[in-house]
Design a protein around this motif. Structure first.
Motif, PDB file in Angstrom:
ATOM      1  N   ASN A 393       0.843  -1.198   0.000  1.00 38.93           N
ATOM      2  CA  ASN A 393       0.000   0.000   0.000  1.00 38.93           C
ATOM      3  C   ASN A 393       0.882   1.253   0.000  1.00 38.93           C
ATOM      4  OD1 ASN A 393       0.866   0.245   2.620  1.00 38.93           O
ATOM      5  ND2 ASN A 393      -1.119  -0.218   3.551  1.00 38.93           N
ATOM      6  N   PHE A 394       0.245   2.412   0.070  1.00 39.79           N
ATOM      7  CA  PHE A 394       1.029   3.656   0.016  1.00 39.79           C
ATOM      8  C   PHE A 394       2.076   3.684   1.126  1.00 39.79           C
ATOM      9  CE2 PHE A 394      -2.797   4.986  -2.304  1.00 39.79           C
ATOM     10  CZ  PHE A 394      -2.205   5.569  -3.416  1.00 39.79           C
ATOM     11  N   HIS A 395       1.671   3.252   2.320  1.00 42.17           N
ATOM     12  CA  HIS A 395       2.588   3.358   3.459  1.00 42.17           C
ATOM     13  C   HIS A 395       3.797   2.447   3.328  1.00 42.17           C
ATOM     14  CE1 HIS A 395      -1.079   5.176   5.104  1.00 42.17           C
ATOM     15  NE2 HIS A 395      -0.236   5.893   5.819  1.00 42.17           N
ATOM     16  N   ALA A 418      -2.868  12.269  -5.975  1.00 39.78           N
ATOM     17  CA  ALA A 418      -3.730  12.694  -4.869  1.00 39.78           C
ATOM     18  C   ALA A 418      -3.208  12.020  -3.603  1.00 39.78           C
ATOM     19  CB  ALA A 418      -5.185  12.337  -5.153  1.00 39.78           C
ATOM     20  N   ASN A 419      -3.534  10.746  -3.431  1.00 41.30           N
ATOM     21  CA  ASN A 419      -2.985  10.014  -2.284  1.00 41.30           C
ATOM     22  C   ASN A 419      -1.460   9.927  -2.376  1.00 41.30           C
ATOM     23  OD1 ASN A 419      -5.517   8.889  -0.882  1.00 41.30           O
ATOM     24  ND2 ASN A 419      -5.854   8.474  -3.057  1.00 41.30           N
ATOM     25  N   ALA A 420      -0.977   9.697  -3.600  1.00 44.40           N
ATOM     26  CA  ALA A 420       0.475   9.589  -3.800  1.00 44.40           C
ATOM     27  C   ALA A 420       1.172  10.886  -3.381  1.00 44.40           C
ATOM     28  CB  ALA A 420       0.794   9.264  -5.255  1.00 44.40           C
ATOM     29  N   TRP A 442      -2.086  25.245  -7.179  1.00 47.29           N
ATOM     30  CA  TRP A 442      -3.288  24.759  -7.873  1.00 47.29           C
ATOM     31  C   TRP A 442      -3.559  23.276  -7.631  1.00 47.29           C
ATOM     32  CZ3 TRP A 442      -2.968  27.191 -13.468  1.00 47.29           C
ATOM     33  CH2 TRP A 442      -3.729  28.373 -13.501  1.00 47.29           C
ATOM     34  N   GLY A 443      -2.575  22.561  -7.124  1.00 44.84           N
ATOM     35  CA  GLY A 443      -2.738  21.117  -7.059  1.00 44.84           C
ATOM     36  C   GLY A 443      -2.869  20.547  -8.471  1.00 44.84           C
ATOM     37  N   VAL A 444      -2.033  21.037  -9.360  1.00 42.97           N
ATOM     38  CA  VAL A 444      -2.168  20.679 -10.780  1.00 42.97           C
ATOM     39  C   VAL A 444      -1.483  19.341 -11.077  1.00 42.97           C
ATOM     40  CG1 VAL A 444      -0.076  21.898 -11.543  1.00 42.97           C
ATOM     41  CG2 VAL A 444      -2.001  21.624 -13.133  1.00 42.97           C
ATOM     42  N   MET A 445      -2.140  18.510 -11.864  1.00 44.25           N
ATOM     43  CA  MET A 445      -1.501  17.288 -12.353  1.00 44.25           C
ATOM     44  C   MET A 445      -0.761  17.629 -13.643  1.00 44.25           C
ATOM     45  SD  MET A 445      -2.346  14.963 -10.183  1.00 44.25           S
ATOM     46  CE  MET A 445      -2.478  16.218  -8.911  1.00 44.25           C
ATOM     47  N   SER A 470      -2.464   8.124 -12.428  1.00 44.38           N
ATOM     48  CA  SER A 470      -3.172   9.130 -13.212  1.00 44.38           C
ATOM     49  C   SER A 470      -2.269  10.336 -13.447  1.00 44.38           C
ATOM     50  CB  SER A 470      -4.451   9.560 -12.484  1.00 44.38           C
ATOM     51  OG  SER A 470      -4.950  10.757 -13.038  1.00 44.38           O
ATOM     52  N   ALA A 471      -1.662  10.822 -12.410  1.00 42.82           N
ATOM     53  CA  ALA A 471      -0.794  12.005 -12.507  1.00 42.82           C
ATOM     54  C   ALA A 471       0.272  11.805 -13.589  1.00 42.82           C
ATOM     55  CB  ALA A 471      -0.137  12.276 -11.163  1.00 42.82           C
ATOM     56  N   PHE A 472       0.892  10.647 -13.579  1.00 43.25           N
ATOM     57  CA  PHE A 472       1.970  10.375 -14.536  1.00 43.25           C
ATOM     58  C   PHE A 472       1.486  10.519 -15.979  1.00 43.25           C
ATOM     59  CE2 PHE A 472       4.034   7.217 -17.323  1.00 43.25           C
ATOM     60  CZ  PHE A 472       5.313   7.763 -17.354  1.00 43.25           C
ATOM     61  N   GLY A 473       0.255  10.082 -16.210  1.00 43.15           N
ATOM     62  CA  GLY A 473      -0.275  10.089 -17.580  1.00 43.15           C
ATOM     63  C   GLY A 473      -0.265  11.456 -18.236  1.00 43.15           C
ATOM     64  N   PHE A 474      -0.316  12.525 -17.430  1.00 43.29           N
ATOM     65  CA  PHE A 474      -0.381  13.872 -18.000  1.00 43.29           C
ATOM     66  C   PHE A 474       0.922  14.256 -18.708  1.00 43.29           C
ATOM     67  CE2 PHE A 474      -4.289  15.844 -16.182  1.00 43.29           C
ATOM     68  CZ  PHE A 474      -4.690  14.824 -15.338  1.00 43.29           C
ATOM     69  N   SER A 475       2.024  13.677 -18.304  1.00 46.26           N
ATOM     70  CA  SER A 475       3.301  14.061 -18.934  1.00 46.26           C
ATOM     71  C   SER A 475       4.155  12.847 -19.290  1.00 46.26           C
ATOM     72  CB  SER A 475       4.095  14.997 -18.004  1.00 46.26           C
ATOM     73  OG  SER A 475       4.518  14.327 -16.838  1.00 46.26           O
ATOM     74  N   TYR A 500      -7.261   8.216  -8.167  1.00 46.75           N
ATOM     75  CA  TYR A 500      -7.497   7.950  -6.735  1.00 46.75           C
ATOM     76  C   TYR A 500      -7.405   6.461  -6.406  1.00 46.75           C
ATOM     77  CZ  TYR A 500      -9.543  12.567  -7.483  1.00 46.75           C
ATOM     78  OH  TYR A 500      -9.767  13.853  -7.902  1.00 46.75           O
ATOM     79  N   ARG A 501      -8.322   5.686  -6.922  1.00 43.22           N
ATOM     80  CA  ARG A 501      -8.315   4.235  -6.688  1.00 43.22           C
ATOM     81  C   ARG A 501      -8.750   3.538  -7.964  1.00 43.22           C
ATOM     82  NH1 ARG A 501     -11.535   5.163  -1.364  1.00 43.22           N
ATOM     83  NH2 ARG A 501     -13.001   5.734  -2.971  1.00 43.22           N
ATOM     84  N   GLY A 502      -8.675   2.210  -7.961  1.00 40.38           N
ATOM     85  CA  GLY A 502      -9.079   1.499  -9.180  1.00 40.38           C
ATOM     86  C   GLY A 502     -10.299   0.631  -8.979  1.00 40.38           C
TER      87      GLY A 502
HETATM   88  N1  TZD Z   1      -6.540  17.734 -14.067  1.00 42.34           N
HETATM   89  C1  TZD Z   1      -5.547  18.560 -13.658  1.00 42.34           C
HETATM   90  C2  TZD Z   1      -4.746  19.325 -14.659  1.00 42.34           C
HETATM   91  N2  TZD Z   1      -5.247  18.683 -12.366  1.00 42.34           N
HETATM   92  C3  TZD Z   1      -5.975  18.013 -11.448  1.00 42.34           C
HETATM   93  N3  TZD Z   1      -5.647  18.209 -10.173  1.00 42.34           N
HETATM   94  C4  TZD Z   1      -7.001  17.129 -11.830  1.00 42.34           C
HETATM   95  C5  TZD Z   1      -7.250  17.028 -13.169  1.00 42.34           C
HETATM   96  C6  TZD Z   1      -7.852  16.336 -10.848  1.00 42.34           C
HETATM   97  N4  TZD Z   1      -7.028  15.357 -10.135  1.00 42.34           N
HETATM   98  C7  TZD Z   1      -6.533  15.591  -8.880  1.00 42.34           C
HETATM   99  O1  TZD Z   1      -6.713  16.609  -8.203  1.00 42.34           O
HETATM  100  S1  TZD Z   1      -5.570  14.308  -8.363  1.00 42.34           S
HETATM  101  C8  TZD Z   1      -5.803  13.423  -9.789  1.00 42.34           C
HETATM  102  C9  TZD Z   1      -6.631  14.136 -10.658  1.00 42.34           C
HETATM  103  C10 TZD Z   1      -7.015  13.635 -11.990  1.00 42.34           C
HETATM  104  C11 TZD Z   1      -5.161  12.097  -9.994  1.00 42.34           C
HETATM  105  C12 TZD Z   1      -5.256  11.189  -8.799  1.00 42.34           C
HETATM  106  O2  TZD Z   1      -4.908   9.890  -9.130  1.00 42.34           O
HETATM  107  P1  TZD Z   1      -3.448   9.364  -9.088  1.00 42.34           P
HETATM  108  O3  TZD Z   1      -3.084   9.387  -7.547  1.00 42.34           O
HETATM  109  O4  TZD Z   1      -3.439   8.002  -9.643  1.00 42.34           O
HETATM  110  O5  TZD Z   1      -2.515  10.305  -9.728  1.00 42.34           O
HETATM  111  P2  TZD Z   1      -3.567   8.422  -6.370  1.00 42.34           P
HETATM  112  O6  TZD Z   1      -2.355   8.242  -5.556  1.00 42.34           O
HETATM  113  O7  TZD Z   1      -4.067   7.143  -6.957  1.00 42.34           O
HETATM  114  O8  TZD Z   1      -4.623   9.125  -5.579  1.00 42.34           O
END
Ligand code: TZD
Ligand code: ADP
Length: 586
Positions: A393-395, A418-420, A442-445, A470-475, A500-502
């Motif tokens: 898990n994350f921990h 988010a959790n990560a 902004w908490g931007v991904m 999810s975050a990784f997918g943006f870049s 967040y979760r799957g």
């Molecule tokens: N799009 C943009 C540009 N920024 C954002 N913050 C979001 C969408 C919404 N968002 C969050 O605030 S966290 C997140 C999104 C899509 C991803 C969370 O999933 P993850 O992380 O897999 O990256 P965890 O650890 O599974 O929570």
């Protein structure tokens, strides 16, 4: 001084000429700017070649947003504006998100975009990549300029640099139309037109009355607290900030990117007693931290208020370079407007003259109460971290990352998700300033790979990027960039199969998966292998540890797919409460 082929003037004399391309390059170099993050195309392709030929580092990306994020964080790390270079309209727009994000975060950067033919753009006659870029950029950045004539390039670059780094740092847009690059002028006159900016971020010394007001408040405090924000990290006044905290003995709380300004293991850190100190402190000194959403706007229950909007009873001191920041959310009793270096040294001097070396430490019962909460919370955390559940898990995964950073305190930690994000922030201690780079205000991904590239390029240190899947997918496509420049970046993807979760399911039972769910069991490590980097697939903390240690040792671009329990974590991490819920009665 870059020049182009000599031309024969009418008089028959051979005249050295220069052009727009070279003037821009020379102006940047003259101001100590040696790196460009960008993506070539009309009208800036030749510019990237010439910049490289002139000895600049030109780092090409696969998408402009990542180049922009790289420029922004390079600006944060170096106090010099990071440069992002893009093509017109769509390239410019791709870079604009990063420019806006830099501005919101007070990172100095300059987005330089080529633009199409002015006459056609202004008459909206449909040019290639036509767009009034200057007008669009203006509301999203600190300043925006356009240069139409080669002889104005020196002034244009100087204005852009000053706007980016002076006062509150931020993003600047510089519009360079295609025609400008080709313009020629006499090389000598061109050279004379360039400006080496003198004192680009002048000190702003606080008034003595303002310093006295702040010291008086601190002196009278029974439960003082210092909050360090990323402005404090940016200011590079590390020794004085540490001195101030240690000499006053006041407990402090680092905001996310201020972690490591003092080692997180410092005994005065109140991070593990955050909710207690925010609600209880009677005098709070903010150092380069805004009372925005990340600090619950300085009011409400977090701050000891009786309901979600009520102000608490504490008094605030705020050190900030922006006078307009003061009173933006609640009353600031002692504003200290100036640059953090000057403000902190003025405070130190005032403390010395007030009390000599015997400044009274905060009351013992305040420190004891904090220590008790800290000890309890740290013990609870240690217990959680010691567990070794299957699946990971994350921990249990972050317990590994925590050890790796402890053993490599110079490594830079990039973090999004988010959790990560939230778990990494609270579990992984930082030991040195400006080593934690994350999603910011902004908490931007999407900052992940851009920040990682820049962090490695600027510092030469190993970079560890802890990424939600999810975050990784943006870049993610920038793993090719990591490989192309052979950067010592270790990307760790906490793969729990979704945003967040799957675990979500489609309530209709239809064939589409739920909106937050991704392909299960994806092998992100293969993506890195596709470009010649090292991929690793890990399902246990032991495997993760081995792969991370090897990545640090080898300095090879590495991507570790760390499989996490898909049910671990919460919706939106720690900010679940910001999700709107319908007021409609069920
Ligand atoms: N799009 C943009 C540009 N920024 C954002 N913050 C979001 C969408 C919404 N968002 C969050 O605030 S966290 C997140 C999104 C899509 C991803 C969370 O999933 P993850 O992380 O897999 O990256 P965890 O650890 O599974 O929570
Ligand atoms: P955090 O998110 O870490 O709380 P913020 O981004 O909200 O931090 O706040 C940073 C603050 O620091 C901004 O208000 C900005 O004006 C201020 N700041 C940035 N650089 C300096 C500096 N050199 N001196 C003083 N204040 C600064």
């Amino acid at each position: 001084m870059g020049t182009v082929e000599p031309q024969v003037a009418q008089s028959g004399d051979v005249q050295e000429v220069t052009d727009g391309f070279h003037l821009v390059i020379d102006a940047l170099k003259l101001n100590g700017i040696d790196t460009i993050f960008g993506l070539p195309g009309i009208p800036i392709t030749d510019f990237t070649r010439m910049a490289q030929a002139a000895g600049m580092r030109v780092i090409s990306f696969r998408h402009e947003q990542n180049a922009g994020n790289a420029a922004a964080i390079a600006g944060f790390m170096t106090q010099k504006p990071g440069i992002c270079l893009t093509v017109s309209a769509p390239g410019f727009l791709n870079g604009l998100t990063a420019l806006a994000n830099a501005t919101v975060n007070c990172f100095p950067m300059i987005l330089i975009s080529g633009s199409s033919e002015r006459e056609i753009v202004d008459l909206q006659q449909g040019d290639y990549e036509e767009m009034d870029q200057l007008a669009i950029a203006k509301p999203l950045c600190k300043a925006a300029f356009r240069v139409l004539h080669a002889e104005d390039i020196g002034v244009g670059i100087a204005r852009a640099i000053r706007a980016a780094v002076s006062g509150r740092p931020g993003g600047v847009y510089l519009d360079l139309p295609a025609k400008l690059f080709a313009q020629t002028m006499d090389a000598e006159a061109g050279k004379k037109s360039l400006i080496k900016v003198v004192d680009p971020a002048p000190k702003q010394i606080p008034g003595t009355d303002a310093v006295k007001r702040a010291v008086d408040l601190l002196k009278g405090a029974k439960k003082p607290l210092i909050v360090l924000g990323k402005g404090a990290a940016y200011a590079q006044a590390d020794a004085d900030i540490r001195d101030l905290i240690e000499r006053t003995g006041i407990p402090y709380l680092p905001m996310s990117m201020a972690k490591g300004l003092l080692p997180d293991t410092h005994e005065q850190s109140a991070a593990a007693a955050r909710s207690y100190v925010l609600a209880e402190a009677d005098v709070v000194m903010l150092v380069g931290a805004r009372l925005n959403w990340l600090l619950s706007h300085g009011k409400g229950k977090t701050w000891g208020g009786t309901d979600h909007k009520a102000w608490g009873d504490q008094k605030f001191i705020q050190i900030d370079i922006s006078p307009q920041e003061i009173d933006s959310n609640v009353r600031i009793d002692a504003p200290l407007v100036g640059d953090i270096g000057s403000c902190v040294s003025a405070l130190l001097a005032a403390i010395d003259s007030n009390a000599g070396s015997s400044w009274a430490k905060p009351p013992a019962d305040w420190l004891r109460a904090i220590a008790e909460r800290k000890d309890k919370n740290l013990a609870k955390m240690a217990e959680t971290l010691a567990k070794d559940p299957t699946p990971m898990n994350f921990h249990s995964a972050l317990n590994v990352v925590r050890d790796i950073i402890k053993a490599n305190p110079d490594a830079i930690l990039v973090n999004e998700g988010a959790n990560a994000l939230d778990f990494t922030r609270s579990i992984v201690d930082m030991y040195k300033p400006r080593k934690r780079l994350d999603v910011g205000t902004w908490g931007v991904m999407g900052i992940g790979m851009g920040f990682s590239v820049a962090a490695a390029v600027v510092s030469g240190q190993p970079v560890i990027a802890i990424e939600g899947d999810s975050a990784f997918g943006f870049s993610g496509m920038e793993v090719e960039t990591l490989c192309r420049y052979d950067l010592p970046v270790c990307v760790v993807i906490f793969n729990n199969n979704g945003v967040y979760r799957g675990t979500d399911v489609n309530p209709t039972g239809g064939p589409d998966v739920a909106p937050t769910v991704f392909v299960k069991g994806a092998r992100y490590d293969k993506l890195m292998e596709a470009f010649g980097g090292v991929g690793a697939h890990t399902t246990t903390p032991a495997e993760l540890r081995k792969a991370m240690e090897e990545a640090i040792r080898s300095r090879k671009p590495t991507l570790i797919n760390a499989v996490i329990d898909e049910a671990a974590g919460t919706e939106s991490g720690r900010i679940t409460s910001l999700n709107p819920t319908s007021g409609k009665k069920k």
